[in-house]
Motif scaffolding. Structure first.
Motif, PDB file in Angstrom:
ATOM      1  N   ARG A   7      36.061  26.225  42.686  1.00  0.00           N
ATOM      2  CA  ARG A   7      34.992  26.990  43.313  1.00  0.00           C
ATOM      3  C   ARG A   7      34.030  26.075  44.056  1.00  0.00           C
ATOM      4  O   ARG A   7      33.817  24.941  43.684  1.00  0.00           O
ATOM      5  CB  ARG A   7      34.221  27.751  42.233  1.00  0.00           C
ATOM      6  CG  ARG A   7      35.087  28.618  41.328  1.00  0.00           C
ATOM      7  CD  ARG A   7      35.770  29.758  42.045  1.00  0.00           C
ATOM      8  NE  ARG A   7      34.859  30.704  42.604  1.00  0.00           N
ATOM      9  CZ  ARG A   7      34.332  31.731  41.950  1.00  0.00           C
ATOM     10  NH1 ARG A   7      34.656  31.953  40.709  1.00  0.00           N
ATOM     11  NH2 ARG A   7      33.499  32.553  42.534  1.00  0.00           N
ATOM     12  N   TYR A  27      26.400  26.357  35.586  1.00  0.00           N
ATOM     13  CA  TYR A  27      26.473  27.150  36.814  1.00  0.00           C
ATOM     14  C   TYR A  27      26.416  28.645  36.523  1.00  0.00           C
ATOM     15  O   TYR A  27      26.751  29.081  35.426  1.00  0.00           O
ATOM     16  CB  TYR A  27      27.784  26.853  37.559  1.00  0.00           C
ATOM     17  CG  TYR A  27      27.895  25.418  37.995  1.00  0.00           C
ATOM     18  CD1 TYR A  27      27.355  25.000  39.201  1.00  0.00           C
ATOM     19  CD2 TYR A  27      28.515  24.464  37.194  1.00  0.00           C
ATOM     20  CE1 TYR A  27      27.435  23.671  39.594  1.00  0.00           C
ATOM     21  CE2 TYR A  27      28.602  23.142  37.582  1.00  0.00           C
ATOM     22  CZ  TYR A  27      28.061  22.755  38.786  1.00  0.00           C
ATOM     23  OH  TYR A  27      28.135  21.446  39.168  1.00  0.00           O
ATOM     24  N   ARG A  28      26.022  29.392  37.548  1.00  0.00           N
ATOM     25  CA  ARG A  28      26.112  30.846  37.552  1.00  0.00           C
ATOM     26  C   ARG A  28      26.904  31.232  38.797  1.00  0.00           C
ATOM     27  O   ARG A  28      26.803  30.585  39.847  1.00  0.00           O
ATOM     28  CB  ARG A  28      24.732  31.509  37.613  1.00  0.00           C
ATOM     29  CG  ARG A  28      23.837  31.188  36.424  1.00  0.00           C
ATOM     30  CD  ARG A  28      24.405  31.761  35.132  1.00  0.00           C
ATOM     31  NE  ARG A  28      23.521  31.578  34.008  1.00  0.00           N
ATOM     32  CZ  ARG A  28      23.561  30.566  33.155  1.00  0.00           C
ATOM     33  NH1 ARG A  28      24.458  29.605  33.327  1.00  0.00           N
ATOM     34  NH2 ARG A  28      22.726  30.490  32.152  1.00  0.00           N
ATOM     35  N   GLU A  29      27.674  32.308  38.693  1.00  0.00           N
ATOM     36  CA  GLU A  29      28.461  32.784  39.833  1.00  0.00           C
ATOM     37  C   GLU A  29      27.673  33.838  40.594  1.00  0.00           C
ATOM     38  O   GLU A  29      27.148  34.790  40.007  1.00  0.00           O
ATOM     39  CB  GLU A  29      29.782  33.384  39.356  1.00  0.00           C
ATOM     40  CG  GLU A  29      30.627  33.888  40.505  1.00  0.00           C
ATOM     41  CD  GLU A  29      31.949  34.482  40.064  1.00  0.00           C
ATOM     42  OE1 GLU A  29      32.618  35.084  40.917  1.00  0.00           O
ATOM     43  OE2 GLU A  29      32.305  34.368  38.879  1.00  0.00           O
ATOM     44  N   GLY A  37      30.804  34.701  45.595  1.00  0.00           N
ATOM     45  CA  GLY A  37      31.830  33.778  45.148  1.00  0.00           C
ATOM     46  C   GLY A  37      31.378  32.343  44.971  1.00  0.00           C
ATOM     47  O   GLY A  37      32.075  31.550  44.351  1.00  0.00           O
ATOM     48  N   LEU A  39      29.000  29.250  43.485  1.00  0.00           N
ATOM     49  CA  LEU A  39      28.348  28.927  42.218  1.00  0.00           C
ATOM     50  C   LEU A  39      27.002  28.295  42.523  1.00  0.00           C
ATOM     51  O   LEU A  39      26.852  27.576  43.513  1.00  0.00           O
ATOM     52  CB  LEU A  39      29.197  27.929  41.424  1.00  0.00           C
ATOM     53  CG  LEU A  39      30.600  28.370  41.056  1.00  0.00           C
ATOM     54  CD1 LEU A  39      31.361  27.221  40.403  1.00  0.00           C
ATOM     55  CD2 LEU A  39      30.574  29.593  40.154  1.00  0.00           C
ATOM     56  N   LEU A  80      26.814  35.971  35.513  1.00  0.00           N
ATOM     57  CA  LEU A  80      27.016  36.506  36.861  1.00  0.00           C
ATOM     58  C   LEU A  80      25.670  36.909  37.432  1.00  0.00           C
ATOM     59  O   LEU A  80      24.888  37.601  36.772  1.00  0.00           O
ATOM     60  CB  LEU A  80      27.946  37.723  36.820  1.00  0.00           C
ATOM     61  CG  LEU A  80      29.327  37.492  36.233  1.00  0.00           C
ATOM     62  CD1 LEU A  80      30.083  38.807  36.145  1.00  0.00           C
ATOM     63  CD2 LEU A  80      30.100  36.466  37.037  1.00  0.00           C
TER      64      LEU A  80
END
Length: 88
Positions: A7, A27-29, A37, A39, A80
């Motif tokens: 990613r 990380y967060r998406e 999409g 991060l 998310l």
């Protein structure tokens, strides 16, 4: 065997040969909107800051250059971050 998808991290240079996540980072998406999409690196962020989300500068949102995309944690899965709209 499942293929590992590499990613891209928000803010990585487009010519970076390895724009993906780094070991030891958190990380967060980003989900939906112009940064879908990607991060975002949240390493070291406080619980309060994580709960707020982030206004992320982007040229590909509704307001173009100088605009920001608003992302915040999903209530049922804070890993998310959902798009909440664009702002100038």
């Amino acid at each position: 065997m499942d293929e590992v998808i590499r990613r891209r991290v928000y803010g990585a240079d487009h010519d970076d040969p390895d724009p993906g996540p780094r070991p030891g980072r958190e990380y967060r998406e980003l989900v939906g909107g112009p940064l879908d999409g990607l991060l975002i690196d949240v390493t070291g962020w406080s619980a309060e800051r994580l709960a707020e989300g982030a206004l992320l500068p982007t040229e590909i949102g509704r307001y173009g250059h100088g605009g920001r995309a608003d992302y915040g944690p999903r209530p049922d899965d804070p890993r998310l971050w959902d798009w909440r709209g664009d702002t100038p």
